[in-house]
Design a protein around this motif. Structure first.
Motif, PDB file in Angstrom:
ATOM      1  N   ALA A   8       5.622   0.163  -3.358  1.00  0.00           N
ATOM      2  CA  ALA A   8       6.192   1.469  -3.693  1.00  0.00           C
ATOM      3  C   ALA A   8       5.182   2.577  -3.433  1.00  0.00           C
ATOM      4  O   ALA A   8       5.514   3.622  -2.852  1.00  0.00           O
ATOM      5  N   ALA A   9       3.941   2.347  -3.841  1.00  0.00           N
ATOM      6  CA  ALA A   9       2.907   3.371  -3.641  1.00  0.00           C
ATOM      7  C   ALA A   9       2.623   3.578  -2.155  1.00  0.00           C
ATOM      8  O   ALA A   9       2.476   4.716  -1.690  1.00  0.00           O
ATOM      9  N   LEU A  10       2.574   2.480  -1.414  1.00  0.00           N
ATOM     10  CA  LEU A  10       2.347   2.584   0.028  1.00  0.00           C
ATOM     11  C   LEU A  10       3.461   3.369   0.702  1.00  0.00           C
ATOM     12  O   LEU A  10       3.222   4.233   1.540  1.00  0.00           O
ATOM     13  N   GLU A  11       4.686   3.035   0.328  1.00  0.00           N
ATOM     14  CA  GLU A  11       5.834   3.705   0.955  1.00  0.00           C
ATOM     15  C   GLU A  11       5.818   5.203   0.672  1.00  0.00           C
ATOM     16  O   GLU A  11       6.133   6.016   1.542  1.00  0.00           O
ATOM     17  N   ALA A  12       5.444   5.555  -0.544  1.00  0.00           N
ATOM     18  CA  ALA A  12       5.402   6.984  -0.893  1.00  0.00           C
ATOM     19  C   ALA A  12       4.320   7.689  -0.072  1.00  0.00           C
ATOM     20  O   ALA A  12       4.541   8.770   0.479  1.00  0.00           O
ATOM     21  N   ALA A  13       3.149   7.064   0.031  1.00  0.00           N
ATOM     22  CA  ALA A  13       2.058   7.684   0.792  1.00  0.00           C
ATOM     23  C   ALA A  13       2.392   7.727   2.276  1.00  0.00           C
ATOM     24  O   ALA A  13       2.025   8.665   2.985  1.00  0.00           O
ATOM     25  N   ALA A  14       3.101   6.702   2.743  1.00  0.00           N
ATOM     26  CA  ALA A  14       3.399   6.578   4.172  1.00  0.00           C
ATOM     27  C   ALA A  14       4.286   7.714   4.669  1.00  0.00           C
ATOM     28  O   ALA A  14       4.287   8.033   5.856  1.00  0.00           O
ATOM     29  N   ALA A  15       5.050   8.332   3.758  1.00  0.00           N
ATOM     30  CA  ALA A  15       5.978   9.386   4.170  1.00  0.00           C
ATOM     31  C   ALA A  15       5.250  10.564   4.807  1.00  0.00           C
ATOM     32  O   ALA A  15       5.834  11.290   5.616  1.00  0.00           O
ATOM     33  N   ALA A  16       3.977  10.734   4.477  1.00  0.00           N
ATOM     34  CA  ALA A  16       3.231  11.872   5.030  1.00  0.00           C
ATOM     35  C   ALA A  16       3.254  11.866   6.550  1.00  0.00           C
ATOM     36  O   ALA A  16       3.293  12.919   7.185  1.00  0.00           O
ATOM     37  N   SER A  17       3.225  10.686   7.155  1.00  0.00           N
ATOM     38  CA  SER A  17       3.269  10.636   8.618  1.00  0.00           C
ATOM     39  C   SER A  17       4.440   9.793   9.118  1.00  0.00           C
ATOM     40  O   SER A  17       4.420   9.302  10.244  1.00  0.00           O
ATOM     41  N   ILE A  18       5.480   9.652   8.283  1.00  0.00           N
ATOM     42  CA  ILE A  18       6.676   8.887   8.667  1.00  0.00           C
ATOM     43  C   ILE A  18       6.281   7.508   9.201  1.00  0.00           C
ATOM     44  O   ILE A  18       6.768   7.050  10.235  1.00  0.00           O
ATOM     45  N   LYS A  19       5.359   6.851   8.487  1.00  0.00           N
ATOM     46  CA  LYS A  19       4.961   5.502   8.894  1.00  0.00           C
ATOM     47  C   LYS A  19       6.089   4.512   8.645  1.00  0.00           C
ATOM     48  O   LYS A  19       6.852   4.656   7.712  1.00  0.00           O
ATOM     49  N   ARG A  20       6.086   3.475   9.463  1.00  0.00           N
ATOM     50  CA  ARG A  20       6.969   2.349   9.213  1.00  0.00           C
ATOM     51  C   ARG A  20       6.243   1.401   8.257  1.00  0.00           C
ATOM     52  O   ARG A  20       5.106   1.018   8.533  1.00  0.00           O
ATOM     53  N   VAL A  21       6.859   1.057   7.162  1.00  0.00           N
ATOM     54  CA  VAL A  21       6.264   0.109   6.224  1.00  0.00           C
ATOM     55  C   VAL A  21       7.188  -1.099   6.143  1.00  0.00           C
ATOM     56  O   VAL A  21       8.375  -0.958   5.846  1.00  0.00           O
ATOM     57  N   VAL A  22       6.640  -2.278   6.453  1.00  0.00           N
ATOM     58  CA  VAL A  22       7.469  -3.478   6.535  1.00  0.00           C
ATOM     59  C   VAL A  22       6.857  -4.572   5.680  1.00  0.00           C
ATOM     60  O   VAL A  22       5.644  -4.783   5.713  1.00  0.00           O
ATOM     61  N   ARG A  23       7.693  -5.249   4.910  1.00  0.00           N
ATOM     62  CA  ARG A  23       7.206  -6.428   4.196  1.00  0.00           C
ATOM     63  C   ARG A  23       8.068  -7.603   4.625  1.00  0.00           C
ATOM     64  O   ARG A  23       9.288  -7.572   4.479  1.00  0.00           O
ATOM     65  N   LEU A  24       7.426  -8.617   5.183  1.00  0.00           N
ATOM     66  CA  LEU A  24       8.170  -9.730   5.763  1.00  0.00           C
ATOM     67  C   LEU A  24       7.620 -11.042   5.255  1.00  0.00           C
ATOM     68  O   LEU A  24       6.461 -11.133   4.869  1.00  0.00           O
ATOM     69  N   ASP A  25       8.449 -12.054   5.268  1.00  0.00           N
ATOM     70  CA  ASP A  25       7.909 -13.377   5.003  1.00  0.00           C
ATOM     71  C   ASP A  25       8.594 -14.364   5.938  1.00  0.00           C
ATOM     72  O   ASP A  25       9.400 -13.989   6.780  1.00  0.00           O
ATOM     73  N   GLY A  26       8.231 -15.617   5.788  1.00  0.00           N
ATOM     74  CA  GLY A  26       8.904 -16.636   6.571  1.00  0.00           C
ATOM     75  C   GLY A  26       8.155 -17.037   7.811  1.00  0.00           C
ATOM     76  O   GLY A  26       7.042 -16.585   8.079  1.00  0.00           O
ATOM     77  N   ASP A  27       8.799 -17.910   8.561  1.00  0.00           N
ATOM     78  CA  ASP A  27       8.184 -18.514   9.729  1.00  0.00           C
ATOM     79  C   ASP A  27       8.019 -17.494  10.844  1.00  0.00           C
ATOM     80  O   ASP A  27       8.649 -16.444  10.832  1.00  0.00           O
ATOM     81  N   PRO A  28       7.174 -17.847  11.818  1.00  0.00           N
ATOM     82  CA  PRO A  28       7.047 -16.974  12.986  1.00  0.00           C
ATOM     83  C   PRO A  28       8.400 -16.736  13.639  1.00  0.00           C
ATOM     84  O   PRO A  28       9.225 -17.650  13.710  1.00  0.00           O
ATOM     85  N   SER A  29       8.640 -15.497  14.069  1.00  0.00           N
ATOM     86  CA  SER A  29       9.899 -15.201  14.756  1.00  0.00           C
ATOM     87  C   SER A  29       9.725 -13.964  15.608  1.00  0.00           C
ATOM     88  O   SER A  29       8.869 -13.124  15.319  1.00  0.00           O
ATOM     89  N   PRO A  30      10.522 -13.857  16.656  1.00  0.00           N
ATOM     90  CA  PRO A  30      10.442 -12.640  17.468  1.00  0.00           C
ATOM     91  C   PRO A  30      10.815 -11.399  16.659  1.00  0.00           C
ATOM     92  O   PRO A  30      10.318 -10.313  16.928  1.00  0.00           O
ATOM     93  N   TYR A  31      11.680 -11.567  15.648  1.00  0.00           N
ATOM     94  CA  TYR A  31      12.074 -10.404  14.840  1.00  0.00           C
ATOM     95  C   TYR A  31      10.859  -9.804  14.143  1.00  0.00           C
ATOM     96  O   TYR A  31      10.764  -8.600  13.939  1.00  0.00           O
ATOM     97  N   ARG A  32       9.934 -10.714  13.761  1.00  0.00           N
ATOM     98  CA  ARG A  32       8.731 -10.239  13.085  1.00  0.00           C
ATOM     99  C   ARG A  32       7.871  -9.404  14.039  1.00  0.00           C
ATOM    100  O   ARG A  32       7.378  -8.332  13.676  1.00  0.00           O
ATOM    101  N   ALA A  33       7.692  -9.870  15.257  1.00  0.00           N
ATOM    102  CA  ALA A  33       6.903  -9.095  16.228  1.00  0.00           C
ATOM    103  C   ALA A  33       7.624  -7.796  16.578  1.00  0.00           C
ATOM    104  O   ALA A  33       7.012  -6.731  16.695  1.00  0.00           O
ATOM    105  N   LEU A  34       8.953  -7.882  16.693  1.00  0.00           N
ATOM    106  CA  LEU A  34       9.718  -6.682  17.070  1.00  0.00           C
ATOM    107  C   LEU A  34       9.708  -5.624  15.967  1.00  0.00           C
ATOM    108  O   LEU A  34       9.970  -4.450  16.229  1.00  0.00           O
TER     109      LEU A  34
END
Lengths: 267, 489
Positions: free
Chosen positions: A227-253
């Motif tokens: 939550a704190a990261l997402e709020a701070a990230a708005a300053a530069s419209i950063k993409r914030v992603v939290r992922l889990d699971g096995d390797p996948s092309p979706y993760r790289a994409l």
């Protein structure tokens, strides 16, 4: 008489070099004095990652794949050391980390075909979309598994052509820090990856607010940190992603930007 | 120069045209509009209303209900209730409804085009030939996806998210509605949409179309109002997803507001696109592309080519051609079929454009405007360009969202890339050159989500659109545009 062991000084990996924190601070983990990175260390790492981006992102995908495979080779050669650093379950974890590098090594030159399209627009235009690296990506590695968790994030980020500034596990930093030795001998150009240890509560706000970081893999964050990261990230419209699971092309994409190009068709 | 009959500008360089106004007699505009919630038109709880007017005449068109937080929550509740069945509906049936919506928009396109032009001020030839066909196409395209989502994402099962809160701008009111509503519905979500305060009428007409299509109640809800209504909507805890198109400043606020909520977000924000012309370009075509890039829709376009980068060697000849072309643009009555440049959307937007143009003059850039009489009433701004612009000038950095072009020069392709990328935005870019290898070299290096080469401002439902950097994230259109409305399990 027993041989007196030569101990390794834990160091950060930043700009292709093994360095202490510019602050001179350390914190203790299991008797090791681990560098406690400062805001300045983070900024230096981002600067190196930014400088390394044009070179790394413009490598051919084939070449990036080869470099990632080389990283797997180097890690394979040091399985025992990493297994010992991790401790319980270390052997299996290192094997999984090696597999992850190999998996993404083989994905590098497929990613554009999996994420890109030729678009049948209603007009005389050739129109295609391709994924491109997002840029400099901050990676917050999970506390545990300290090596495999980090590699799951980092290999995907690098596979897509990004450069990365990684906060390694705070409680178990050595496997993450020592990965620098693998990366440095794995043909990865200097600056492409920085590995920083330290106090997460101290570094996260600066990572989130850094105007020259384009995205953050927050896979190691709990809900509050996210939550704190997402709020701070708005300053530069950063993409914030939290992922889990096995390797996948979706993760790289998740760490790519889609670019669409139009050109007229005509005689 | 005397001002001719209103809506008909005198021309110095071009032909004089007789007025050719589109008739409005088949568009009946009710005096009052209510909110569209749960398949019914309902009054706002507060009974507060605001006036939407015709920016070309400043005459009021209708009074529109202003939704407050309670109204918004009512709409979200209706969408939530509808999601239970809509999300579980057989995909072929969802597709059928979307095909119906596409057809109904086509059938009523003249009415919608006229209404769009009256409420927003854009030239009828644009609402008729661009906004309406594209809006219908968007529904038709996404209708076909509804029952093919499993084929779009290998190794995953796509699932709808829930209720999407969508806030859209005033520059392409119905088209932006289509960009938001069509993919959301195709993927099995339900929506609460807030149209812009100054252009709510076509969205409310679309609500009628939903009734005509017998779309299940609550699948589409429309709440009208100003920024407060929008803020209430994006903050609603009942949403699974927020989609916003508008300014980077508001986008930033929304991203901050949603931090830690777990709600999905896509942002399509501002831009300051470079339109880059090389010395070997087909200059006459490039001039048309530059004009289309910045004067289309009065420059109220987030991907407008607002910075012209000209290779130094051809700057003089290109500018001469461009200035001559500016003199032939017909500004005036948006309903006139010959009009090229319509009315500025609102008084507030006109003030903003005037302020930035003043800053351009004060900072030392050189202003050029063709002789262009403005109608006496309404909000107008003539096609404008600035030469002698430095990269540090506000007019080269800030999004003006008006018919104002900043001209800069460059010498080498590398310098063009450097200047083009020297902005926090990254929505779009244009390249004009006859050399194919250079197009691809440039396209690789431009940090922008859409690159138009030897064309500009082209849109298509099959073509993903969206920004890099501070122009936002997420794509609209194409296969990749489905992703923001799906969870991949």
């Amino acid at each position: 008489m027993a041989r007196l062991e030569v101990r390794k000084t834990p160091k950060l990996f930043s700009g292709g070099e093994f360095v202490r924190s510019e602050s001179g601070r350390t914190y203790q983990v299991d008797g090791w004095n681990v560098p406690r990175s400062s805001r300045k260390d983070l900024r230096d790492a981002v600067r190196s990652a930014r400088a390394a981006l044009p070179g790394w992102s413009s490598r051919t995908a084939y070449n990036r794949g080869q470099v990632l495979y080389r990283v797997a080779e180097m890690l394979e050669g040091r399985r025992t050391e990493f297994a010992r650093l991790i401790g319980r379950g270390g052997t299996r974890e290192v094997a999984a980390a090696i597999d992850t590098w190999v998996w993404y090594a083989g994905l590098a030159d497929k990613l554009v075909q999996l994420g890109g399209t030729v678009n049948p627009v209603a007009g005389p235009y050739f129109d295609f979309s391709i994924p491109e690296p997002t840029g400099v990506v901050g990676v917050v590695a999970p506390e545990r598994p300290s090596l495999l968790g980090l590699v799951r994030s980092l290999a995907a980020v690098l596979c897509a052509g990004n450069t990365a500034v990684v906060l390694v596990s705070e409680g178990d930093p050595l496997p993450g820090l020592c990965l620098g030795e693998v990366l440095a001998t794995g043909d990865l150009p200097p600056g492409v990856v920085a590995l920083l240890s330290g106090f997460r509560r101290e570094l996260l706000p600066h990572l989130g607010a850094h105007m020259d970081v384009n995205a953050i893999d927050a896979s190691g964050c709990d809900d509050q940190e996210l939550a704190a990261l997402e709020a701070a990230a708005a300053a530069s419209i950063k993409r914030v992603v939290r992922l889990d699971g096995d390797p996948s092309p979706y993760r790289a994409l998740a760490f790519t930007e889609l670019k669409t190009v139009w050109h007229p068709v005509g005689r | 120069m005397a001002i001719a009959a209103r809506g008909r500008a005198q021309l110095t360089h071009g032909f004089d045209y007789v007025p050719a106004p589109e008739s409005t007699d088949h568009v009946r505009i009710p005096e009052r509009h209510d909110l569209f919630i749960g398949g019914e038109f309902v009054a706002s709880r507060s009974n507060r209303r605001f006036v939407t007017l015709n920016p070309a005449t400043e005459e009021p068109l209708s009074e529109v209900a202003e939704a407050d937080q309670e109204d918004v929550e009512r709409a979200v509740a209706a969408a939530t209730a509808a999601f239970a069945s809509w999300g579980a509906l057989k995909p072929e049936r969802r597709a059928r409804y979307l095909f119906r919506l596409a057809r109904l928009i086509q059938e009523r396109s003249r009415e919608l085009a006229v209404l769009e032009t009256m409420d927003g001020g854009k030239p009828i030839k644009e609402s008729r030939d661009v906004d309406l066909p594209l809006a219908a196409a968007h529904f038709f395209y996404h209708a076909g996806w509804a029952d093919k989502l499993e084929w779009a994402f290998p190794n995953r099962r796509p699932r709808p998210l829930g209720v999407a809160g969508q806030v859209i701008p005033w520059n392409f009111p119905l088209l932006m509605l289509a960009w938001k509503v069509a993919p959301a519905l195709a993927c099995g979500n339900t929506v609460v949409l807030k149209p812009a305060e100054t252009t709510p009428l076509t969205a409310l007409r679309f609500a009628e179309i939903c009734l005509q299509a017998e779309l299940p109640p609550g699948v589409v809800n429309i709440v009208t109002g100003g920024p407060e209504t929008g803020a209430a909507l994006v903050a609603s805890p009942g949403l699974a997803k927020v989609a916003f198109t508008g300014s980077t400043e508001v986008g930033r606020q929304i991203q901050r507001r949603l931090a830690g909520t777990g709600r999905r977000l896509t942002l399509e924000l501002g831009g300051k696109a470079a339109n880059i012309v090389f010395e070997d370009a087909a200059l006459d075509q490039a001039v048309e592309g530059i004009v289309n890039g910045i004067y289309f829709n009065q420059g109220h376009v987030c991907c407008a080519g607002s910075r012209l980068l000209v290779q130094e060697s051809i700057a003089d000849v290109l500018l001469e051609k461009l200035k001559r072309r500016l003199g032939t643009l017909r500004l005036g009555d948006p309903l006139d079929k010959n009009t090229d440049v319509g009315a500025i959307n609102s008084r507030a937007q006109l003030d903003k454009i005037q302020g930035l143009v003043r800053s351009g003059i004060e900072e030392g850039a050189e202003l050029y405007q063709p002789p262009c009489p403005l109608p006496e009433r309404g909000y107008w701004f003539p096609p404008t360009l600035f030469t002698g612009v430095a990269s540090s000038h506000r007019i080269a950095r800030e999004e003006i969202f008006g018919p104002v072009l900043a001209v800069l020069t460059f010498r080498t392709p590398a310098e063009a890339v450097e200047k083009a990328n020297n902005t926090p935005y990254g929505l779009s870019a244009g390249i004009w050159t006859e050399k194919g290898s250079r197009i691809l070299w440039m396209a690789e290096r431009l940090r922008a989500g859409v690159v138009w080469a030897n064309t500009y401002n082209r849109f298509d439902p099959a073509s993903p659109f969206g920004g890099y950097k501070e122009s936002g994230f997420g794509r609209e259109g194409g296969l990749q545009g489905l992703l923001p409305y799906l969870e991949l399990v």
